[in-house]
Scaffold this motif. Structure first.
Motif: not given
Length: 313
Positions: A35-36, A71, A74-75, A237, A257, A259, A269
């Motif tokens: 995700p980063w 991703f 997920l937001l 993850t 997410f 985390f 996470r």
């Protein structure tokens, strides 16, 4: 140069499964922080603006698209519970075997109002504290080794599950299975704490965790109850191929997410809630306790029962 880096980032995010895992389990290491990749894209965007590079800005559309596809969901905010939904709220927390305030941790978890609470690194004498504080809201609980499950609903059966990798000492016990009689039918609830991983000069040391995940995956594959919820510190993850024995047969969170580790500056996470015959519709972190993990809460919407009253095959 920015355009080339952008294409490379898109390739890593979109084709991470082709990255070899040997030597050093590089593939798993990259997947743990996928995700980063979005953060890298943001930095490249700033550089492209400073340089006023139209080519770079166009090239950035590719990694943006890959990230959103992987991703972006997920937001999205979690929707409220649907009318008549067969929903359970699940709380998962590695409480830390060095937690100086187990009573405060237990009280913090009560605020989430979960139907099920799964804990890892539950050791004596802290176990008695968790039992005392949680007893009023959770009259049913089981503990095997250092993992435990607290439930608002009756627990019909429970057992230790063996997920101990080869070479680990006999006292290593980090898995349990329980059948919970929920208002929506019986659910097989698993609580697991997979072996830790380390990142060093030789890469990611995760072979024991991967072996334990395979053992747990085999158990779940043979599970006779249709509805399954797995809760635990899986030390990975859901994008990490090391958890594929689990993620290939269980649904992962659709929103959030969440985390959870490390608590001081969460970057991943590794505390998970997965489900079969149900959707993990949303996950979120809860306020920090005196653990090095953040607790997480998830909404699990179980599939509807057919007219026969039995889960669909």
């Amino acid at each position: 140069m920015v355009a080339g880096v952008a294409l490379g980032v898109a390739g890593v995010m979109g084709l991470h499964r082709v990255i070899p895992n040997s030597p050093g389990r590089v593939g798993s290491l990259v997947e743990s922080f996928l995700p980063w990749g979005g953060g890298v894209v943001v930095l490249l965007f700033v550089v492209a603006l400073v340089r006023r590079s139209g080519v770079a800005l166009v090239a950035l559309l590719l990694p943006v698209g890959v990230w959103v596809q992987g991703f972006g969901g997920l937001l999205l905010p979690g929707a409220g519970a649907e009318s008549g939904a067969r929903e359970l709220v699940v709380v998962q927390h590695n409480v830390s075997d060095e937690n100086p305030d187990p009573a405060g941790t237990a009280r913090a978890l009560l605020v989430a109002g979960g139907d099920l609470v799964a804990l890892e690194e539950v050791v004596t004498p802290a176990l008695a504290v968790y039992e005392d504080v949680l007893r009023g809201d959770y009259p049913h609980h089981v503990v095997h080794g250092t993992v435990g499950l607290w439930s608002k609903y009756p627990i019909r059966e429970d057992q230790l599950v063996d997920i101990r990798p080869q070479g680990f000492e006999a006292g290593w016990s980090r898995g349990l299975r329980a059948v919970v009689a929920t208002p929506y039918g019986d659910v097989a609830a698993y609580v697991a704490h997979l072996p830790s991983v380390r990142v060093g000069a030789r890469g990611l040391a995760s072979s024991s965790r991967d072996e334990s995940a395979r053992m747990l995956g085999d158990l779940i594959r043979r599970e006779e109850e249709q509805a399954v919820i797995l809760m635990g510190d899986l030390n990975s993850t859901v994008d990490d191929r090391g958890l594929e024995p689990l993620t290939s047969q269980l649904n992962v969170a659709e929103r959030g997410f969440a985390f959870s580790y490390p608590a001081a500056l969460p970057v991943a996470r590794i505390d998970q809630v997965l489900a079969r015959s149900g959707r993990v519709s949303h996950m979120r972190t809860l306020p920090a306790t005196d653990s090095d993990h953040l607790p997480v809460a998830a909404r699990v919407t179980l599939d509807p029962l057919p007219p026969s009253g039995r889960p669909a095959p």
